[in-house]
Design a protein around this motif. Structure first.
Motif, PDB file in Angstrom:
ATOM      1  N   GLY A   1     -16.956 -12.663   4.668  1.00 30.36           N
ATOM      2  CA  GLY A   1     -15.653 -13.210   4.329  1.00 30.36           C
ATOM      3  C   GLY A   1     -14.704 -12.149   3.801  1.00 30.36           C
ATOM      4  O   GLY A   1     -15.132 -11.122   3.262  1.00 30.36           O
ATOM      5  N   ASP A   2     -13.423 -12.383   3.937  1.00 29.94           N
ATOM      6  CA  ASP A   2     -12.415 -11.412   3.509  1.00 29.94           C
ATOM      7  C   ASP A   2     -12.377 -11.237   1.997  1.00 29.94           C
ATOM      8  O   ASP A   2     -12.052 -10.158   1.499  1.00 29.94           O
ATOM      9  CB  ASP A   2     -11.028 -11.843   4.011  1.00 29.94           C
ATOM     10  N   GLU A   3     -12.708 -12.288   1.259  1.00 34.21           N
ATOM     11  CA  GLU A   3     -12.647 -12.198  -0.196  1.00 34.21           C
ATOM     12  C   GLU A   3     -13.646 -11.173  -0.736  1.00 34.21           C
ATOM     13  O   GLU A   3     -13.373 -10.463  -1.708  1.00 34.21           O
ATOM     14  CB  GLU A   3     -12.925 -13.573  -0.817  1.00 34.21           C
ATOM     15  N   LYS A   4     -14.800 -11.064  -0.083  1.00 28.88           N
ATOM     16  CA  LYS A   4     -15.848 -10.147  -0.527  1.00 28.88           C
ATOM     17  C   LYS A   4     -15.698  -8.747   0.053  1.00 28.88           C
ATOM     18  O   LYS A   4     -16.387  -7.817  -0.376  1.00 28.88           O
ATOM     19  CB  LYS A   4     -17.218 -10.693  -0.121  1.00 28.88           C
ATOM     20  N   THR A   5     -14.830  -8.564   1.052  1.00 27.38           N
ATOM     21  CA  THR A   5     -14.809  -7.335   1.833  1.00 27.38           C
ATOM     22  C   THR A   5     -13.484  -6.601   1.701  1.00 27.38           C
ATOM     23  O   THR A   5     -12.422  -7.154   1.994  1.00 27.38           O
ATOM     24  CB  THR A   5     -15.064  -7.650   3.321  1.00 27.38           C
ATOM     25  N   ALA A   6     -13.551  -5.340   1.272  1.00 26.29           N
ATOM     26  CA  ALA A   6     -12.374  -4.471   1.203  1.00 26.29           C
ATOM     27  C   ALA A   6     -12.360  -3.575   2.433  1.00 26.29           C
ATOM     28  O   ALA A   6     -13.260  -2.746   2.617  1.00 26.29           O
ATOM     29  CB  ALA A   6     -12.400  -3.632  -0.064  1.00 26.29           C
ATOM     30  N   ILE A   7     -11.351  -3.751   3.283  1.00 24.60           N
ATOM     31  CA  ILE A   7     -11.253  -3.000   4.546  1.00 24.60           C
ATOM     32  C   ILE A   7     -10.256  -1.851   4.338  1.00 24.60           C
ATOM     33  O   ILE A   7      -9.074  -1.976   4.642  1.00 24.60           O
ATOM     34  CB  ILE A   7     -10.831  -3.924   5.706  1.00 24.60           C
ATOM     35  N   ILE A   8     -10.747  -0.720   3.860  1.00 29.30           N
ATOM     36  CA  ILE A   8      -9.855   0.346   3.412  1.00 29.30           C
ATOM     37  C   ILE A   8      -9.365   1.274   4.529  1.00 29.30           C
ATOM     38  O   ILE A   8      -8.571   2.179   4.252  1.00 29.30           O
ATOM     39  CB  ILE A   8     -10.518   1.187   2.302  1.00 29.30           C
ATOM     40  N   GLN A   9      -9.813   1.045   5.761  1.00 25.80           N
ATOM     41  CA  GLN A   9      -9.320   1.833   6.893  1.00 25.80           C
ATOM     42  C   GLN A   9      -8.725   0.955   7.976  1.00 25.80           C
ATOM     43  O   GLN A   9      -8.624   1.356   9.138  1.00 25.80           O
ATOM     44  CB  GLN A   9     -10.449   2.684   7.470  1.00 25.80           C
ATOM     45  N   GLY A  10      -8.302  -0.250   7.575  1.00 28.72           N
ATOM     46  CA  GLY A  10      -7.684  -1.153   8.541  1.00 28.72           C
ATOM     47  C   GLY A  10      -8.688  -2.061   9.221  1.00 28.72           C
ATOM     48  O   GLY A  10      -9.877  -2.089   8.879  1.00 28.72           O
ATOM     49  N   ASP A  11      -8.179  -2.803  10.239  1.00 31.75           N
ATOM     50  CA  ASP A  11      -8.972  -3.870  10.834  1.00 31.75           C
ATOM     51  C   ASP A  11      -8.343  -4.209  12.185  1.00 31.75           C
ATOM     52  O   ASP A  11      -7.124  -4.364  12.289  1.00 31.75           O
ATOM     53  CB  ASP A  11      -8.930  -5.074   9.897  1.00 31.75           C
ATOM     54  N   TRP A  12      -9.176  -4.345  13.213  1.00 31.18           N
ATOM     55  CA  TRP A  12      -8.662  -4.596  14.565  1.00 31.18           C
ATOM     56  C   TRP A  12      -8.068  -5.994  14.741  1.00 31.18           C
ATOM     57  O   TRP A  12      -7.525  -6.299  15.803  1.00 31.18           O
ATOM     58  CB  TRP A  12      -9.779  -4.380  15.585  1.00 31.18           C
ATOM     59  N   ARG A  13      -8.113  -6.828  13.743  1.00 35.91           N
ATOM     60  CA  ARG A  13      -7.517  -8.156  13.875  1.00 35.91           C
ATOM     61  C   ARG A  13      -6.008  -8.150  13.697  1.00 35.91           C
ATOM     62  O   ARG A  13      -5.348  -9.166  13.959  1.00 35.91           O
ATOM     63  CB  ARG A  13      -8.116  -9.105  12.831  1.00 35.91           C
ATOM     64  N   TYR A  14      -5.436  -7.021  13.258  1.00 39.66           N
ATOM     65  CA  TYR A  14      -4.036  -7.010  12.851  1.00 39.66           C
ATOM     66  C   TYR A  14      -3.204  -5.967  13.603  1.00 39.66           C
ATOM     67  O   TYR A  14      -3.705  -4.936  14.044  1.00 39.66           O
ATOM     68  CB  TYR A  14      -3.930  -6.727  11.348  1.00 39.66           C
ATOM     69  N   PHE A  15      -1.899  -6.278  13.713  1.00 44.59           N
ATOM     70  CA  PHE A  15      -0.910  -5.341  14.241  1.00 44.59           C
ATOM     71  C   PHE A  15       0.036  -4.901  13.131  1.00 44.59           C
ATOM     72  O   PHE A  15       0.222  -5.600  12.132  1.00 44.59           O
ATOM     73  CB  PHE A  15      -0.059  -5.998  15.335  1.00 44.59           C
ATOM     74  N   GLN A  16       0.665  -3.754  13.348  1.00 42.50           N
ATOM     75  CA  GLN A  16       1.747  -3.259  12.506  1.00 42.50           C
ATOM     76  C   GLN A  16       2.799  -2.661  13.423  1.00 42.50           C
ATOM     77  O   GLN A  16       2.554  -2.433  14.606  1.00 42.50           O
ATOM     78  CB  GLN A  16       1.225  -2.168  11.564  1.00 42.50           C
ATOM     79  N   CYS A  17       3.979  -2.396  12.889  1.00 42.24           N
ATOM     80  CA  CYS A  17       4.992  -1.683  13.667  1.00 42.24           C
ATOM     81  C   CYS A  17       4.508  -0.258  13.895  1.00 42.24           C
ATOM     82  O   CYS A  17       3.937   0.371  13.005  1.00 42.24           O
ATOM     83  CB  CYS A  17       6.326  -1.676  12.929  1.00 42.24           C
ATOM     84  N   SER A  18       4.764   0.288  15.076  1.00 44.47           N
ATOM     85  CA  SER A  18       4.305   1.644  15.393  1.00 44.47           C
ATOM     86  C   SER A  18       5.109   2.719  14.689  1.00 44.47           C
ATOM     87  O   SER A  18       4.671   3.869  14.610  1.00 44.47           O
ATOM     88  CB  SER A  18       4.355   1.878  16.903  1.00 44.47           C
ATOM     89  N   THR A  19       6.276   2.383  14.102  1.00 44.76           N
ATOM     90  CA  THR A  19       7.075   3.413  13.436  1.00 44.76           C
ATOM     91  C   THR A  19       6.458   3.901  12.132  1.00 44.76           C
ATOM     92  O   THR A  19       6.324   5.123  11.968  1.00 44.76           O
ATOM     93  CB  THR A  19       8.505   2.922  13.210  1.00 44.76           C
ATOM     94  N   PRO A  20       6.010   3.115  11.176  1.00 47.06           N
ATOM     95  CA  PRO A  20       6.334   1.692  10.975  1.00 47.06           C
ATOM     96  C   PRO A  20       7.668   1.541  10.240  1.00 47.06           C
ATOM     97  O   PRO A  20       7.927   2.275   9.290  1.00 47.06           O
ATOM     98  CB  PRO A  20       5.179   1.202  10.103  1.00 47.06           C
ATOM     99  N   CYS A  21       8.455   0.591  10.690  1.00 47.35           N
ATOM    100  CA  CYS A  21       9.795   0.423  10.115  1.00 47.35           C
ATOM    101  C   CYS A  21       9.778  -0.439   8.861  1.00 47.35           C
ATOM    102  O   CYS A  21      10.757  -0.451   8.108  1.00 47.35           O
ATOM    103  CB  CYS A  21      10.739  -0.173  11.151  1.00 47.35           C
ATOM    104  N   HIS A  22       8.701  -1.185   8.641  1.00 48.69           N
ATOM    105  CA  HIS A  22       8.636  -2.053   7.465  1.00 48.69           C
ATOM    106  C   HIS A  22       7.180  -2.296   7.097  1.00 48.69           C
ATOM    107  O   HIS A  22       6.262  -1.979   7.869  1.00 48.69           O
ATOM    108  CB  HIS A  22       9.347  -3.382   7.731  1.00 48.69           C
ATOM    109  N   ASP A  23       6.971  -2.852   5.918  1.00 53.61           N
ATOM    110  CA  ASP A  23       5.637  -3.078   5.382  1.00 53.61           C
ATOM    111  C   ASP A  23       5.163  -4.478   5.780  1.00 53.61           C
ATOM    112  O   ASP A  23       5.159  -5.399   4.971  1.00 53.61           O
ATOM    113  CB  ASP A  23       5.656  -2.925   3.855  1.00 53.61           C
TER     114      ASP A  23
END
Length: 307
Positions: free
Chosen positions: A131-153
Motif C-alpha cells: 500500500g502507498d501509506e507504508k511505502t515511500a517511493i523516493i525515485q518516482g513511480d511508473w503510475r504517474y505523469f509530470q510535465c516534461s519541462t516541468p512547468c509546474h508542480d
C-alpha cells in the motif's frame, strides 16, 4: 569434498534464517529499504535481456537493438511516436506483472510488526503489496505523469492513458495525437521517474516526509534496518543512510540481503549482518520456518544451552 561443501552451505543458510527471524522478532520497528535486486529476485530484471524482456519488448529489441528495459528507457528514439510506444509498453508491463513472491513472503514475515518501506524501485511492486501509506517511493513511480519541462508542480495518474497508447501501438509507434499533453503548458508529459527532468516537487517531498516521520517516531526503539537488493549503482539513496542511522542510533541493528553485494562496514560488525544469498530463497524458507515454528524452537534451545 562436495558433500562437506553442501553441508557447510546448508549450515550457513540455516544460520542466516535464524538471524533474520530473530532480528525481525526482536525489533520494535523495522525500516525496509528495497532496490532493483528485490524485483530481480521476483523475476523482474530491468537490466538484462531475458525471457520476460523478450515477451514484452521483443519488437523493440528486434527493431532498435535494445537489450534491457533500462536501456530502452534511455534509448534515443528518432520520433516522439516511437518513444511513447516504448513508454506505453513499459507502463503496460508494470501494470501487467503480478506481485512477485518475494514481496508476498516479506509481507508475511512482517505481519503484525511496526514497519515502513522506502524504495528506489519504480515498478510499483512494493506499493501493490504493502500500500502507498507504508511505502515511500523516493525515485518516482511508473503510475504517474509530470510535465516534461516541468512547468509546474503537478503529478497525474497515467496508467489508463498508457494502456490506451499501448493498445494503439503499431510497428513500435503510437499516433502522435494520443501522446498526453501537460494541462498547463501543452508540452508532452513525461513519466514521473528518475530521469533528466524528474520533478522533485510536493509529491517527492511527501515521500521523504513519510520515511522521516517513521524514523522520528521510532528512533529510540529497537529499530531494524532491513536492506534488500541494493547494489553499487545508487548506494547513496538507501544504503548509506541505513549505515549512518544504524551507527548513530543506540538500539539500531542492520541486515543486508543480496546475492552478490551484501556489504557490512567494519563499524557495524557488532550491530549488523550481511546475508549473501538469493532473496527469494531466504524469504521463502524464512516464511516456512516462521509459520512452522522450527526456528523459534531452535533459537530457544540454543539460548538455553548457553545458559
Amino acid at each position: 569434498m562436495k558433500i562437506q561443501s553442501t553441508a557447510a552451505s546448508a549450515a550457513i543458510h540455516q544460520k542466516n534464517l535464524e538471524i533474520l527471524l530473530e532480528q525481525i522478532e526482536k525489533a520494535e520497528a523495522i525500516c525496509v529499504g528495497g532496490a532493483s535486486g528485490m524485483s530481480a529476485a521476483a523475476g523482474y530484471i530491468w537490466y538484462k535481456d531475458d525471457e520476460m524482456f523478450q515477451r514484452y519488448f521483443g519488437n523493440f529489441a528486434n527493431k532498435y537493438g535494445i537489450n534491457s528495459i533500462f536501456n530502452g528507457f534511455y534509448y534515443r528514439f528518432q520520433t516522439r511516436e516511437e518513444r511513447w510506444a516504448y513508454i506505453a509498453t513499459l507502463m503496460h508491463y508494470v501494470q501487467d506483472c503480478p506481485v512477485g513472491q518475494p514481496y508476498q513472503d516479506l509481507h508475511r514475515l512482517l505481519a503484525h510488526k511496526n514497519y515502513s518501506i522506502v524504495t528506489t524501485n519504480q515498478d510499483t511492486q512494493f506499493s501493490q503489496e504493502f500500500g502507498d501509506e507504508k511505502t515511500a517511493i523516493i525515485q518516482g513511480d511508473w503510475r504517474y505523469f509530470q510535465c516534461s519541462t516541468p512547468c509546474h508542480d503537478g503529478v497525474y495518474p497515467g496508467m489508463e492513458v498508457a494502456e490506451e497508447l499501448y493498445q494503439a501501438t503499431k510497428n513500435c509507434r503510437v499516433p502522435g495525437e494520443l501522446i498526453p499533453k501537460c494541462p498547463k503548458c501543452g508540452r508532452d508529459m513525461e513519466p514521473w521517474v528518475r530521469g533528466y527532468t524528474f520533478l522533485e516537487g510536493i509529491k517527492y517531498r511527501e515521500q521523504y516526509d513519510k520515511w522521516n516521520r517513521f524514523l522520528e517516531e521510532n528512533r529510540h526503539k529497537k529499530i531494524l534496518f532491513l536492506e534488500l537488493g541494493i547494489g553499487r549503482m545508487t548506494p547513496m539513496f538507501i544504503q548509506e543512510p541505513f549505515w549512518n542511522l544504524t551507527y548513530n542510533l543506540p538500539q539500531a541493528s542492520y541486515i543486508t540481503i543480496n546475492p552478490t553485494d551484501a556489504l557490512l562496514p567494519k563499524q557495524l560488525v557488532n550491530k549488523g549482518w550481511a546475508i549473501q544469498e538469493d532473496i527469494a530463497r531466504i524469504f521463502q524458507d524464512a516464511v516456512h520456518q516462521k509459520e512452522s515454528g522450527d526456528v523459534i524452537v531452535n533459537m530457544k534451545k540454543e539460548k538455553e544451552s548457553h545458559g
